[in-house]
Write an enzyme that holds these catalytic residues in place. Structure first.
Site, PDB file in Angstrom:
ATOM      1  N   SER A   1       3.707  -3.381 -11.443  1.00 41.85           N
ATOM      2  CA  SER A   1       3.444  -3.929 -10.112  1.00 41.85           C
ATOM      3  C   SER A   1       2.084  -3.427  -9.677  1.00 41.85           C
ATOM      4  CB  SER A   1       4.520  -3.455  -9.129  1.00 41.85           C
ATOM      5  OG  SER A   1       4.122  -3.684  -7.792  1.00 41.85           O
TER       6      SER A   1
ATOM      7  N   TYR B   1       9.213   3.408  -5.683  1.00 40.85           N
ATOM      8  CA  TYR B   1       8.871   2.248  -6.508  1.00 40.85           C
ATOM      9  C   TYR B   1       7.476   2.411  -7.099  1.00 40.85           C
ATOM     10  CZ  TYR B   1       8.145  -2.708  -7.681  1.00 40.85           C
ATOM     11  OH  TYR B   1       7.885  -3.895  -8.328  1.00 40.85           O
TER      12      TYR B   1
END
Length: 249
Positions: A140, A153
Protein backbone atom coordinates in the site's frame (compact mmCIF):
# COMPACT_ATOMS: atom_id res chain seq x y z
CA UNK A 1 2.35 -8.20 -26.17
CA UNK A 2 2.26 -11.88 -25.26
CA UNK A 3 2.89 -12.21 -21.52
CA UNK A 4 3.35 -15.98 -21.93
CA UNK A 5 0.94 -16.72 -19.11
CA UNK A 6 -0.99 -19.45 -20.92
CA UNK A 7 -1.20 -22.60 -18.76
CA UNK A 8 0.95 -21.11 -16.01
CA UNK A 9 -0.31 -21.68 -12.46
CA UNK A 10 -0.88 -18.54 -10.40
CA UNK A 11 -2.24 -18.21 -6.86
CA UNK A 12 -4.08 -15.02 -5.87
CA UNK A 13 -5.01 -14.45 -2.23
CA UNK A 14 -7.80 -12.13 -1.16
CA UNK A 15 -9.37 -12.99 -4.51
CA UNK A 16 -13.03 -12.90 -3.50
CA UNK A 17 -13.45 -9.17 -4.21
CA UNK A 18 -11.78 -5.90 -5.14
CA UNK A 19 -8.24 -5.91 -6.49
CA UNK A 20 -7.78 -9.64 -5.91
CA UNK A 21 -10.88 -10.58 -7.90
CA UNK A 22 -9.88 -8.24 -10.74
CA UNK A 23 -6.40 -9.76 -10.93
CA UNK A 24 -7.68 -13.34 -10.80
CA UNK A 25 -10.17 -12.75 -13.63
CA UNK A 26 -7.60 -10.94 -15.77
CA UNK A 27 -5.00 -13.68 -15.33
CA UNK A 28 -7.55 -16.29 -16.35
CA UNK A 29 -8.30 -14.22 -19.45
CA UNK A 30 -4.58 -14.35 -20.24
CA UNK A 31 -4.77 -18.15 -20.16
CA UNK A 32 -3.37 -18.84 -16.70
CA UNK A 33 -4.74 -21.47 -14.36
CA UNK A 34 -5.67 -19.34 -11.37
CA UNK A 35 -6.16 -20.60 -7.84
CA UNK A 36 -8.25 -17.99 -6.01
CA UNK A 37 -7.96 -18.05 -2.23
CA UNK A 38 -10.04 -16.21 0.39
CA UNK A 39 -12.29 -16.87 3.37
CA UNK A 40 -15.63 -16.55 1.60
CA UNK A 41 -16.39 -19.66 -0.46
CA UNK A 42 -19.54 -18.10 -1.88
CA UNK A 43 -17.77 -14.95 -3.08
CA UNK A 44 -14.92 -17.03 -4.53
CA UNK A 45 -17.38 -19.06 -6.57
CA UNK A 46 -18.82 -15.85 -8.01
CA UNK A 47 -15.33 -14.87 -9.13
CA UNK A 48 -14.64 -18.35 -10.54
CA UNK A 49 -17.77 -18.08 -12.69
CA UNK A 50 -16.09 -15.19 -14.52
CA UNK A 51 -12.91 -17.13 -15.23
CA UNK A 52 -13.97 -19.20 -18.22
CA UNK A 53 -13.18 -22.44 -16.42
CA UNK A 54 -9.64 -21.35 -15.54
CA UNK A 55 -10.25 -20.28 -11.94
CA UNK A 56 -10.42 -22.82 -9.14
CA UNK A 57 -10.91 -21.88 -5.51
CA UNK A 58 -9.48 -22.73 -2.10
CA UNK A 59 -11.16 -21.44 1.04
CA UNK A 60 -8.28 -20.01 3.10
CA UNK A 61 -8.25 -18.05 6.34
CA UNK A 62 -5.17 -15.83 6.48
CA UNK A 63 -5.49 -15.58 10.26
CA UNK A 64 -5.16 -19.37 10.62
CA UNK A 65 -1.59 -20.59 10.09
CA UNK A 66 -2.75 -24.16 9.44
CA UNK A 67 -5.08 -22.93 6.72
CA UNK A 68 -2.31 -20.81 5.18
CA UNK A 69 0.17 -23.70 5.34
CA UNK A 70 -2.23 -25.95 3.42
CA UNK A 71 -2.66 -23.63 0.43
CA UNK A 72 0.55 -24.17 -1.57
CA UNK A 73 0.55 -27.98 -1.13
CA UNK A 74 -3.06 -28.01 -2.35
CA UNK A 75 -2.12 -26.00 -5.44
CA UNK A 76 0.78 -28.32 -6.25
CA UNK A 77 -1.42 -31.37 -5.69
CA UNK A 78 -3.90 -30.01 -8.21
CA UNK A 79 -1.53 -28.66 -10.86
CA UNK A 80 1.88 -30.19 -10.17
CA UNK A 81 3.58 -26.81 -10.04
CA UNK A 82 3.25 -23.16 -9.02
CA UNK A 83 4.56 -20.41 -11.29
CA UNK A 84 3.21 -17.29 -9.65
CA UNK A 85 1.94 -16.04 -6.32
CA UNK A 86 0.13 -12.76 -5.68
CA UNK A 87 -0.03 -12.01 -1.95
CA UNK A 88 -3.00 -9.65 -2.02
CA UNK A 89 -5.05 -10.46 1.10
CA UNK A 90 -4.88 -7.82 3.80
CA UNK A 91 -6.74 -5.95 6.53
CA UNK A 92 -6.52 -2.29 7.54
CA UNK A 93 -7.64 -1.69 11.13
CA UNK A 94 -8.09 2.04 11.73
CA UNK A 95 -8.05 4.00 14.96
CA UNK A 96 -6.01 6.28 17.18
CA UNK A 97 -2.70 4.61 18.00
CA UNK A 98 -2.86 5.48 21.72
CA UNK A 99 -6.17 3.65 22.03
CA UNK A 100 -5.36 0.49 20.08
CA UNK A 101 -5.19 -2.85 21.84
CA UNK A 102 -2.09 -4.94 20.97
CA UNK A 103 -4.47 -7.65 19.78
CA UNK A 104 -5.42 -5.42 16.83
CA UNK A 105 -1.76 -5.15 15.85
CA UNK A 106 -1.25 -8.88 16.19
CA UNK A 107 -4.21 -9.48 13.90
CA UNK A 108 -2.86 -7.07 11.27
CA UNK A 109 0.60 -8.60 11.43
CA UNK A 110 -0.83 -12.12 11.15
CA UNK A 111 -2.79 -11.35 7.99
CA UNK A 112 -0.53 -8.76 6.35
CA UNK A 113 2.93 -10.12 7.20
CA UNK A 114 2.99 -13.66 8.60
CA UNK A 115 0.59 -15.17 6.04
CA UNK A 116 2.40 -13.64 3.01
CA UNK A 117 5.72 -14.72 4.51
CA UNK A 118 4.52 -18.30 4.92
CA UNK A 119 3.12 -18.42 1.39
CA UNK A 120 6.23 -16.87 -0.13
CA UNK A 121 8.40 -19.38 1.71
CA UNK A 122 6.31 -22.38 0.63
CA UNK A 123 5.97 -21.21 -2.95
CA UNK A 124 9.61 -20.12 -3.04
CA UNK A 125 10.86 -23.61 -2.17
CA UNK A 126 9.03 -24.99 -5.19
CA UNK A 127 10.08 -22.11 -7.47
CA UNK A 128 13.74 -22.49 -6.52
CA UNK A 129 13.54 -26.18 -7.30
CA UNK A 130 12.08 -25.49 -10.75
CA UNK A 131 14.44 -22.49 -11.19
CA UNK A 132 11.62 -20.16 -12.17
CA UNK A 133 8.83 -18.25 -10.49
CA UNK A 134 7.34 -14.86 -9.73
CA UNK A 135 5.94 -13.46 -6.49
CA UNK A 136 4.02 -10.19 -6.30
CA UNK A 137 3.29 -8.74 -2.87
CA UNK A 138 0.52 -6.16 -2.68
CA UNK A 139 1.42 -3.54 -0.09
CA UNK A 140 0.00 0.00 0.00
CA UNK A 141 1.13 3.57 -0.31
CA UNK A 142 0.87 3.59 3.49
CA UNK A 143 3.72 1.08 3.48
CA UNK A 144 5.86 3.63 1.64
CA UNK A 145 4.70 6.66 3.62
CA UNK A 146 2.95 6.45 6.98
CA UNK A 147 -0.65 7.53 7.48
CA UNK A 148 -2.37 8.77 10.66
CA UNK A 149 -4.88 6.40 12.27
CA UNK A 150 -3.46 3.52 10.23
CA UNK A 151 -0.24 2.99 12.17
CA UNK A 152 -0.57 -0.79 12.45
CA UNK A 153 -1.50 -1.12 8.78
CA UNK A 154 1.33 1.19 7.70
CA UNK A 155 3.80 -0.79 9.80
CA UNK A 156 2.68 -4.14 8.39
CA UNK A 157 2.75 -2.94 4.79
CA UNK A 158 6.16 -1.39 5.33
CA UNK A 159 7.32 -4.84 6.41
CA UNK A 160 5.93 -6.28 3.17
CA UNK A 161 7.98 -3.77 1.17
CA UNK A 162 11.20 -4.70 2.99
CA UNK A 163 10.44 -8.42 2.68
CA UNK A 164 9.98 -7.98 -1.05
CA UNK A 165 13.34 -6.28 -1.48
CA UNK A 166 15.23 -8.80 0.66
CA UNK A 167 13.68 -11.84 -1.03
CA UNK A 168 14.37 -10.39 -4.46
CA UNK A 169 18.05 -10.08 -3.61
CA UNK A 170 18.18 -13.58 -2.11
CA UNK A 171 16.34 -15.42 -4.90
CA UNK A 172 17.41 -13.60 -8.07
CA UNK A 173 20.10 -16.23 -8.74
CA UNK A 174 17.36 -18.86 -8.84
CA UNK A 175 15.40 -16.98 -11.54
CA UNK A 176 12.69 -16.14 -9.00
CA UNK A 177 11.48 -12.54 -9.23
CA UNK A 178 9.84 -10.82 -6.25
CA UNK A 179 8.14 -7.45 -6.68
CA UNK A 180 5.70 -5.26 -4.81
CA UNK A 181 2.73 -3.15 -5.87
CA UNK A 182 1.71 -0.28 -3.59
CA UNK A 183 -1.82 0.83 -4.55
CA UNK A 184 -3.33 4.13 -3.53
CA UNK A 185 -7.04 4.93 -3.60
CA UNK A 186 -9.06 2.40 -5.60
CA UNK A 187 -12.82 2.05 -5.87
CA UNK A 188 -13.35 -1.22 -4.04
CA UNK A 189 -15.67 -2.56 -1.36
CA UNK A 190 -12.98 -1.78 1.21
CA UNK A 191 -13.40 1.92 0.31
CA UNK A 192 -17.20 1.81 0.46
CA UNK A 193 -17.42 4.29 3.34
CA UNK A 194 -15.50 6.81 1.22
CA UNK A 195 -17.14 6.21 -2.14
CA UNK A 196 -20.69 6.35 -0.75
CA UNK A 197 -20.16 9.62 1.10
CA UNK A 198 -19.99 12.70 -1.18
CA UNK A 199 -18.12 14.63 1.50
CA UNK A 200 -15.55 11.93 2.25
CA UNK A 201 -15.13 11.17 -1.44
CA UNK A 202 -14.49 14.81 -2.28
CA UNK A 203 -11.93 15.11 0.51
CA UNK A 204 -10.17 11.93 -0.61
CA UNK A 205 -10.05 12.88 -4.28
CA UNK A 206 -8.73 16.36 -3.42
CA UNK A 207 -5.51 14.71 -2.23
CA UNK A 208 -4.92 12.88 -5.54
CA UNK A 209 -3.22 14.83 -8.36
CA UNK A 210 -5.06 12.71 -10.93
CA UNK A 211 -8.30 14.05 -9.48
CA UNK A 212 -10.04 10.71 -9.02
CA UNK A 213 -9.90 7.27 -7.44
CA UNK A 214 -8.84 4.36 -9.65
CA UNK A 215 -10.75 1.39 -10.96
CA UNK A 216 -9.32 -2.06 -10.06
CA UNK A 217 -8.89 -2.72 -13.79
CA UNK A 218 -6.16 -0.07 -13.80
CA UNK A 219 -3.95 -2.21 -11.57
CA UNK A 220 -4.41 -5.39 -13.59
CA UNK A 221 -1.90 -4.85 -16.45
CA UNK A 222 0.98 -4.24 -14.03
CA UNK A 223 0.09 -7.26 -11.90
CA UNK A 224 -0.14 -9.51 -14.96
CA UNK A 225 3.23 -8.29 -16.23
CA UNK A 226 5.02 -8.78 -12.91
CA UNK A 227 3.66 -12.30 -12.41
CA UNK A 228 4.52 -13.30 -15.97
CA UNK A 229 7.71 -14.68 -17.54
CA UNK A 230 7.86 -11.51 -19.66
CA UNK A 231 9.68 -9.51 -16.96
CA UNK A 232 12.62 -11.75 -15.96
CA UNK A 233 15.02 -8.92 -15.03
CA UNK A 234 12.50 -6.95 -12.98
CA UNK A 235 12.87 -7.85 -9.33
CA UNK A 236 12.94 -6.01 -6.02
CA UNK A 237 10.76 -3.24 -7.38
CA UNK A 238 8.12 -1.32 -5.44
CA UNK A 239 5.60 -0.01 -7.95
CA UNK A 240 3.40 2.78 -6.62
CA UNK A 241 0.02 3.12 -8.36
CA UNK A 242 -1.71 6.12 -6.80
CA UNK A 243 -2.37 8.84 -9.38
CA UNK A 244 0.64 10.83 -8.19
CA UNK A 245 -0.47 11.17 -4.55
CA UNK A 246 2.68 9.93 -2.83
CA UNK A 247 4.92 11.83 -5.24
CA UNK A 248 3.83 15.28 -4.13
CA UNK A 249 5.14 17.28 -1.17
Amino acid sequence: MDLRLRDSVVVVTGASRGLGAAMAIALAAEGAHVVAAARSAQSLEAVAEQGGGRISTVETDMRDEASVAALVPEVIARHGRIDGLINNAGIAPAGKFVDQDPAIWKDALAVNVIAPMMLAQAAGRHMIEQQAGRIVNVASTTGVRGKPHLVGYSTSKGAVVRMTEALAAEWARHNVQVNCIAPGAFVTEAQKAVTESPELHARRVAKIPAGRMADPAELVPLACLLVSPASPFTTGGVFVVDGGESGKL
